[in-house]
Structure formats: C-alpha cells, structure tokens
Design an enzyme around this catalytic site. Structure first.
Site, PDB file in Angstrom:
ATOM      1  N   ASP A 129      48.410  34.284  74.660  1.00  0.00           N
ATOM      2  CA  ASP A 129      49.068  33.272  73.852  1.00  0.00           C
ATOM      3  C   ASP A 129      48.514  33.799  72.338  1.00  0.00           C
ATOM      4  OD1 ASP A 129      49.615  30.721  72.828  1.00  0.00           O
ATOM      5  OD2 ASP A 129      47.673  30.048  72.983  1.00  0.00           O
TER       6      ASP A 129
ATOM      7  N   LEU B 117      42.220  38.518  74.783  1.00  0.00           N
ATOM      8  CA  LEU B 117      42.410  39.974  75.536  1.00  0.00           C
ATOM      9  C   LEU B 117      42.081  41.073  74.172  1.00  0.00           C
ATOM     10  CD1 LEU B 117      45.603  40.359  77.947  1.00  0.00           C
ATOM     11  CD2 LEU B 117      43.191  40.648  78.324  1.00  0.00           C
TER      12      LEU B 117
HETATM   13  P1  IMP Z   1      44.656  33.587  73.393  1.00  0.00           P
HETATM   14  O1  IMP Z   1      43.105  34.111  73.145  1.00  0.00           O
HETATM   15  O2  IMP Z   1      45.048  32.683  72.377  1.00  0.00           O
HETATM   16  O3  IMP Z   1      45.705  34.477  73.816  1.00  0.00           O
HETATM   17  O4  IMP Z   1      44.556  32.340  74.665  1.00  0.00           O
HETATM   18  C1  IMP Z   1      43.977  32.981  75.790  1.00  0.00           C
HETATM   19  C2  IMP Z   1      43.488  31.578  76.598  1.00  0.00           C
HETATM   20  O5  IMP Z   1      43.739  30.335  76.073  1.00  0.00           O
HETATM   21  C3  IMP Z   1      44.005  31.935  77.879  1.00  0.00           C
HETATM   22  O6  IMP Z   1      43.346  32.972  78.616  1.00  0.00           O
HETATM   23  C4  IMP Z   1      44.038  30.548  78.351  1.00  0.00           C
HETATM   24  O7  IMP Z   1      42.763  30.263  78.970  1.00  0.00           O
HETATM   25  C5  IMP Z   1      44.133  29.588  77.224  1.00  0.00           C
HETATM   26  N1  IMP Z   1      45.542  29.209  77.174  1.00  0.00           N
HETATM   27  C6  IMP Z   1      46.426  29.774  76.110  1.00  0.00           C
HETATM   28  N2  IMP Z   1      47.720  29.078  76.511  1.00  0.00           N
HETATM   29  C7  IMP Z   1      47.590  28.311  77.386  1.00  0.00           C
HETATM   30  C8  IMP Z   1      48.593  27.463  78.156  1.00  0.00           C
HETATM   31  O8  IMP Z   1      49.644  26.841  77.626  1.00  0.00           O
HETATM   32  N3  IMP Z   1      47.641  26.609  79.242  1.00  0.00           N
HETATM   33  C9  IMP Z   1      46.644  26.981  79.748  1.00  0.00           C
HETATM   34  N4  IMP Z   1      45.853  27.684  79.060  1.00  0.00           N
HETATM   35  C10 IMP Z   1      46.362  28.305  78.078  1.00  0.00           C
END
Ligand code: IMP
Ligand code: MG
Length: 171
Positions: free
Chosen positions: A99, A104
């Site tokens: 997202d 990551l």
């Molecule tokens: P990031 O650090 O913003 O890339 O978010 C990563 C984490 O947020 C993912 O591993 C998911 O657990 C959660 N996440 C982000 N977008 C979604 C979504 O649309 N549905 C469910 N979980 C999400």
C-alpha cells in the site's frame, strides 16, 4: 457492509501459478527462503509454495502497525522471533499487499541485518498510486486501484480473511 468482487478465486489461482513458475526459474539452484509476512500473507504463501518446483525453505515474521487515534500509521512492530537462519540465503519477502510500502521497506531493512545473499519482494496486490517509499516490488500479481480490499488473507478489523476471492469493501 458489502463486499464487491474484484478478483475471482480462479484469477488469483492463475496468477499464483504463474508467479510460482517464474520463481522456480529465477531461483533455480539458489538457496531460496520464502519469508511470509503474517498475518495477511498466509493463503498466498501456502498456495505459492505448492507452485514452486525447486527446494526452498520457509520463514515467517509478523508485522503490525498500530494506527494512531487520527488514523495515521502508528509505530510498526516486528516480531521476528521464529525466523530461521537467513545468512547467505536468497530471501523473498512475501506480503499480501503493498500500500504505502512502509511495512515492506522496513522489513527489507530488518532482514538486511541478518546478512542474506539477496533480498527481493513479492506481493499479491499493489496499490501503486498510494506508494510513498522508494521500494518497487520485484514480483506483483495484480495492480489494483485505491480501494480497501478484503479476502484471501486480507482483513477488515480481523474479519473476511477466509473469503476465497478478493473484493472491495463498500459501506
Ligand atoms: P503499507 O505499509 O501501507 O504498505 O501497508 C501494509 C499493510 O497494511 C498490509 O500488509 C496490510 O496488512 C494493510 N493493508 C493495506 N491496504 C489494505 C487493504 O486494502 N486491505 C487490507 N489490508 C490492507
Ligand atoms: Mg499485512
């Protein structure tokens, strides 16, 4: 609340099979370790492993970000207690969705300290328009628009992970 279907179980299966074939080629004769990010990646990891035709190891770690009261991302907590030795291994971090990319990107940094030979990332879903970090996933099954999605491991408040397809939440 309803879930509007976005990706069918068949489409997911085809993409996971394709990813398994690519990894089998790209990591042939390499000491591959699949590193699954709990909890959202469980279905992807177990399905993907069965499509990888070369020997490989599995490790799991947990990443959870505690949202602040205003909804902004809180501190990311990483539990890496159960990791196998990664020194000299070719590590593939596998997560359900990229997202903002903060999770990551942080995990790649953490894993780097464990002195693997290489680190790459694979995600089932990529919300490219929301990504704010430098990291680009090495393997992506689907790019999706900026919608909150559930199913195939992805949750909303802990629910919906069991759905065999992926859908967008509509309130
Ligand atoms: P990031 O650090 O913003 O890339 O978010 C990563 C984490 O947020 C993912 O591993 C998911 O657990 C959660 N996440 C982000 N977008 C979604 C979504 O649309 N549905 C469910 N979980 C999400
Ligand atoms: Mg997650």
């Amino acid at each position: 609340m309803t879930v509007r279907p976005l990706l069918s179980a068949e489409a997911i299966n085809a993409a996971v099979c394709d990813l398994g074939r690519r990894l089998s080629d790209d990591y042939a004769d390499r000491p591959l370790t699949i590193l699954g990010v709990l909890t959202g990646s469980i279905m992807l990891v177990t399905d993907l492993m069965r499509q990888i035709a070369i020997p490989h190891q599995l490790g799991l770690l947990q990443a959870s970000s505690y949202r602040d009261g205003d909804g902004s991302p809180g501190e990311l907590r990483i539990n890496a207690e159960f990791l196998p030795c990664l020194e000299g291994r070719d590590v593939l971090l596998v997560d359900d969705i990229l997202d903002t990319g903060r999770t990551l990107a942080r995990l790649v940094e953490e894993v780097r300290h464990l002195e693997p030979h290489s680190i790459r990332t694979a995600v089932l879903l990529w919300k490219r328009s929301r990504t704010v970090v430098d990291l680009r996933p090495d393997y992506v099954c689907f790019e999706i628009p900026d919608e909150f999605v559930v199913g195939y491991g992805l949750d909303f408040n802990g629910e919906y992970r069991h759905l065999p397809f992926i859908g967008a939440i509509e309130r």
